[in-house]
Design a protein around this motif. Structure first.
Motif, PDB file in Angstrom:
ATOM      1  N   THR A   4      62.068  77.020  11.252  1.00 14.61           N
ATOM      2  CA  THR A   4      62.247  78.445  10.932  1.00 14.61           C
ATOM      3  C   THR A   4      61.059  79.306  11.349  1.00 14.61           C
ATOM      4  OG1 THR A   4      61.373  78.063   8.700  1.00 14.61           O
ATOM      5  CG2 THR A   4      63.772  77.963   8.971  1.00 14.61           C
ATOM      6  N   LYS A   5      59.908  78.706  11.507  1.00 16.34           N
ATOM      7  CA  LYS A   5      58.709  79.454  11.914  1.00 16.34           C
ATOM      8  C   LYS A   5      58.388  79.079  13.361  1.00 16.34           C
ATOM      9  CE  LYS A   5      55.465  79.796   8.781  1.00 16.34           C
ATOM     10  NZ  LYS A   5      54.430  79.419   7.792  1.00 16.34           N
ATOM     11  N   ILE A   6      58.816  79.940  14.255  1.00 15.58           N
ATOM     12  CA  ILE A   6      58.845  79.587  15.676  1.00 15.58           C
ATOM     13  C   ILE A   6      57.743  80.293  16.460  1.00 15.58           C
ATOM     14  CG2 ILE A   6      60.292  79.390  17.722  1.00 15.58           C
ATOM     15  CD1 ILE A   6      61.462  77.969  15.290  1.00 15.58           C
TER      16      ILE A   6
ATOM     17  N   MET B  74      46.907  80.436  17.757  1.00 14.92           N
ATOM     18  CA  MET B  74      48.203  80.462  17.079  1.00 14.92           C
ATOM     19  C   MET B  74      48.231  79.582  15.830  1.00 14.92           C
ATOM     20  SD  MET B  74      51.979  79.546  18.682  1.00 14.92           S
ATOM     21  CE  MET B  74      52.046  81.011  19.706  1.00 14.92           C
ATOM     22  N   PHE B  75      47.514  78.454  15.879  1.00 16.87           N
ATOM     23  CA  PHE B  75      47.600  77.479  14.793  1.00 16.87           C
ATOM     24  C   PHE B  75      46.354  77.449  13.910  1.00 16.87           C
ATOM     25  CE2 PHE B  75      50.782  76.079  17.789  1.00 16.87           C
ATOM     26  CZ  PHE B  75      51.795  75.548  16.996  1.00 16.87           C
ATOM     27  N   ALA B  76      45.495  78.447  14.045  1.00 12.88           N
ATOM     28  CA  ALA B  76      44.208  78.428  13.329  1.00 12.88           C
ATOM     29  C   ALA B  76      44.350  78.498  11.821  1.00 12.88           C
ATOM     30  CB  ALA B  76      43.332  79.572  13.830  1.00 12.88           C
ATOM     31  N   GLY B  77      45.249  79.308  11.314  1.00 12.59           N
ATOM     32  CA  GLY B  77      45.363  79.517   9.869  1.00 12.59           C
ATOM     33  C   GLY B  77      46.412  78.632   9.216  1.00 12.59           C
ATOM     34  N   SER B  78      46.601  78.825   7.944  1.00 14.70           N
ATOM     35  CA  SER B  78      47.601  78.043   7.205  1.00 14.70           C
ATOM     36  C   SER B  78      49.011  78.529   7.526  1.00 14.70           C
ATOM     37  CB  SER B  78      47.348  78.156   5.696  1.00 14.70           C
ATOM     38  OG  SER B  78      47.351  79.517   5.288  1.00 14.70           O
ATOM     39  N   ASP B  79      49.123  79.802   7.907  1.00 13.11           N
ATOM     40  CA  ASP B  79      50.420  80.357   8.298  1.00 13.11           C
ATOM     41  C   ASP B  79      50.594  80.107   9.797  1.00 13.11           C
ATOM     42  OD1 ASP B  79      52.824  81.693   8.360  1.00 13.11           O
ATOM     43  OD2 ASP B  79      51.900  83.666   8.625  1.00 13.11           O
ATOM     44  N   ARG B  80      51.300  79.041  10.108  1.00 10.66           N
ATOM     45  CA  ARG B  80      51.418  78.640  11.510  1.00 10.66           C
ATOM     46  C   ARG B  80      52.848  78.182  11.794  1.00 10.66           C
ATOM     47  NH1 ARG B  80      47.849  73.974   9.480  1.00 10.66           N
ATOM     48  NH2 ARG B  80      49.354  72.311   9.050  1.00 10.66           N
ATOM     49  N   PRO B  81      53.205  78.054  13.076  1.00  4.94           N
ATOM     50  CA  PRO B  81      54.567  77.630  13.432  1.00  4.94           C
ATOM     51  C   PRO B  81      54.845  76.187  13.037  1.00  4.94           C
ATOM     52  CG  PRO B  81      53.440  78.641  15.319  1.00  4.94           C
ATOM     53  CD  PRO B  81      52.409  78.397  14.266  1.00  4.94           C
ATOM     54  N   ASP B  82      56.131  75.905  12.787  1.00  2.00           N
ATOM     55  CA  ASP B  82      56.531  74.506  12.630  1.00  2.00           C
ATOM     56  C   ASP B  82      57.194  73.994  13.909  1.00  2.00           C
ATOM     57  OD1 ASP B  82      59.076  75.662  12.539  1.00  2.00           O
ATOM     58  OD2 ASP B  82      59.355  75.319  10.396  1.00  2.00           O
TER      59      ASP B  82
ATOM     60  N   ALA C 295      63.931  84.099  14.956  1.00  2.00           N
ATOM     61  CA  ALA C 295      63.169  84.967  15.859  1.00  2.00           C
ATOM     62  C   ALA C 295      61.819  84.325  16.145  1.00  2.00           C
ATOM     63  CB  ALA C 295      62.966  86.357  15.233  1.00  2.00           C
ATOM     64  N   VAL C 296      61.168  84.784  17.201  1.00  2.00           N
ATOM     65  CA  VAL C 296      59.803  84.344  17.506  1.00  2.00           C
ATOM     66  C   VAL C 296      58.851  85.016  16.521  1.00  2.00           C
ATOM     67  CG1 VAL C 296      57.924  84.428  19.191  1.00  2.00           C
ATOM     68  CG2 VAL C 296      60.256  83.903  19.954  1.00  2.00           C
ATOM     69  N   SER C 297      58.131  84.220  15.744  1.00  2.00           N
ATOM     70  CA  SER C 297      57.207  84.760  14.743  1.00  2.00           C
ATOM     71  C   SER C 297      55.762  84.757  15.224  1.00  2.00           C
ATOM     72  CB  SER C 297      57.304  83.932  13.456  1.00  2.00           C
ATOM     73  OG  SER C 297      58.626  83.938  12.952  1.00  2.00           O
ATOM     74  N   PHE C 298      55.460  83.925  16.214  1.00  2.00           N
ATOM     75  CA  PHE C 298      54.098  83.809  16.742  1.00  2.00           C
ATOM     76  C   PHE C 298      54.181  83.788  18.264  1.00  2.00           C
ATOM     77  CE2 PHE C 298      54.609  81.576  12.770  1.00  2.00           C
ATOM     78  CZ  PHE C 298      53.497  81.915  12.003  1.00  2.00           C
ATOM     79  N   ARG C 299      53.329  84.582  18.917  1.00  2.00           N
ATOM     80  CA  ARG C 299      53.336  84.606  20.384  1.00  2.00           C
ATOM     81  C   ARG C 299      51.918  84.740  20.918  1.00  2.00           C
ATOM     82  NH1 ARG C 299      53.398  87.510  25.227  1.00  2.00           N
ATOM     83  NH2 ARG C 299      55.171  87.121  26.625  1.00  2.00           N
ATOM     84  N   GLU C 300      51.583  83.884  21.882  1.00  2.00           N
ATOM     85  CA  GLU C 300      50.310  83.973  22.591  1.00  2.00           C
ATOM     86  C   GLU C 300      50.581  83.785  24.080  1.00  2.00           C
ATOM     87  OE1 GLU C 300      47.371  84.689  21.336  1.00  2.00           O
ATOM     88  OE2 GLU C 300      47.889  84.594  19.196  1.00  2.00           O
ATOM     89  N   ASN C 301      49.588  84.125  24.902  1.00  2.62           N
ATOM     90  CA  ASN C 301      49.739  83.990  26.349  1.00  2.62           C
ATOM     91  C   ASN C 301      48.813  82.906  26.880  1.00  2.62           C
ATOM     92  OD1 ASN C 301      48.978  84.639  29.295  1.00  2.62           O
ATOM     93  ND2 ASN C 301      50.816  85.852  28.953  1.00  2.62           N
ATOM     94  N   GLY C 302      49.394  81.962  27.643  1.00  8.72           N
ATOM     95  CA  GLY C 302      48.616  80.882  28.231  1.00  8.72           C
ATOM     96  C   GLY C 302      48.422  81.015  29.726  1.00  8.72           C
ATOM     97  N   GLY C 303      49.084  82.014  30.334  1.00  9.75           N
ATOM     98  CA  GLY C 303      48.859  82.337  31.740  1.00  9.75           C
ATOM     99  C   GLY C 303      49.119  81.217  32.733  1.00  9.75           C
TER     100      GLY C 303
END
Length: 337
Positions: free
Chosen positions: A181-183, A233-241, A212-220
């Motif tokens: 659910t956390k994408i 994207m994954f630094a905090g406790s609130d991160r994608p599964d 929906a997409v909840s987290f987005r970063e750019n890797g180029g």
């Protein structure tokens, strides 16, 4: 003299055939009998004769050279593309000149001008695009251009791609079926059609599943950028599964960062999926779920398209899409029975 240049006339005299027969033997596609070919080959070997390809190109106006422009060679997908395209074109009597370009239109412009100086018969652009102005210039010179693994809105341009939208949609459906659910989504170079279409399909697929997409970063499309994007994207406790990474090359960087820097388990803590299905994706160290691009069909279609347009400059441009296949591996959780 030891350094004397052997001519086709000398070969003809030794083989007992005409000079034009020697020329036909060394012209791809020319009609020549088996007996004549054997005589000429035997005489040429004995004399140490090699045909002057460049001189013949000046006479015929055909270089039988294809310019191949590629970027992102650090991405494991493209060395394989270069190898297979080169082999396939050589089998058709063509030679490949490889030019490196940065993944921006401005840098491609300079490379393209250099390619045109070689009087190539055709151009394949792998992983790069070019301006409409330069496309028109190639068309005016009768030089067909085919985009490989890229597309752009230009009626003069042929292209061969995987259905990137469908691939993104299938990965989204897989994540939804697993109960994620956390994408998250890690994008590639923003100017690339592959990036645009994969993300678009992924978002559409999530929307169809009520997600929906909840987290987005750019890797180029770069290893270090993707690694940094993953750490952000994954630094905090609130991160994608679960996270879809726009290609395998970046997905490897993401997996390395999550495991070595953040101590996250894949897939227990997060499912990761990539795109391309390069050979390394199947290695036990990654065991990456990935959308496989049908590289053999793409290469065959690219060769067919470029040769068709070389032989018939009036042939209309083609835009061909192939369906890929989602390959499920251990980087995503398995569906419960």
């Amino acid at each position: 003299m030891a350094n004397e240049k052997i001519t086709s006339l000398q070969v003809a005299l030794k083989a007992g055939v005409s000079q034009s027969a020697v020329s036909r033997v060394y012209t791809p596609g020319a009609s020549v009998s088996k007996a004549t070919r054997e005589k000429v080959d035997k005489a040429a070997t004995a004399l140490g004769y090699r045909p002057n390809v460049l001189a013949r190109a000046m006479i015929t106006g055909k270089s039988r050279i294809i310019g191949l422009v590629v970027a992102y060679l650090e991405n494991q997908f493209y060395p394989e593309v270069v190898e297979r395209l080169s082999i396939a074109l050589q089998a058709e009597g063509y030679h490949v000149l490889v030019f490196m370009a940065a993944p921006t239109i401005g840098d491609v412009q300079d490379v393209m001008k250099e390619i045109l100086d070689y009087q190539v018969d055709g151009i394949v652009l792998a992983s790069v695009s070019m301006s409409s102005e330069l496309t028109a210039r190639c068309s005016d010179h009768g030089i067909p251009v085919v985009l490989f693994n890229r597309d752009q809105d230009d009626p003069l341009m042929s292209s061969v791609t995987t259905d990137n939208r469908r691939g993104g949609r299938e990965i989204a459906a897989h994540f939804a079926a697993l109960g994620h659910t956390k994408i998250g989504y890690i994008a590639g170079f923003e100017g690339a059609s592959t990036q645009r279409d994969r993300e678009s399909g992924f978002r559409d697929g999530l929307e169809e599943a009520g997600l929906a997409v909840s987290f987005r970063e750019n890797g180029g499309f770069k290893y270090e950028m993707a690694r940094a994007a993953a750490l952000e994207m994954f630094a905090g406790s609130d991160r994608p599964d679960a996270a879809f990474v726009c290609n395998d090359h970046m997905a490897f960087a993401v997996m390395d960062a999550l495991r070595s820097k953040l101590g996250l388990r894949i897939p227990e803590d997060v499912s990761i999926a990539g795109f391309d299905d390069v050979p390394i994706a199947a290695w036990p160290a990654y065991d990456l779920t990935s959308y496989r691009q049908p590289i053999n069909r793409m290469v065959a279609q690219t060769v067919e398209t470029i040769l068709t347009r070389i032989k018939d400059p009036a042939a209309p441009p083609q835009k061909v899409q192939f369906q890929g296949e989602l390959i499920l591996r251990g980087s995503t959780k398995t569906l419960k029975a």
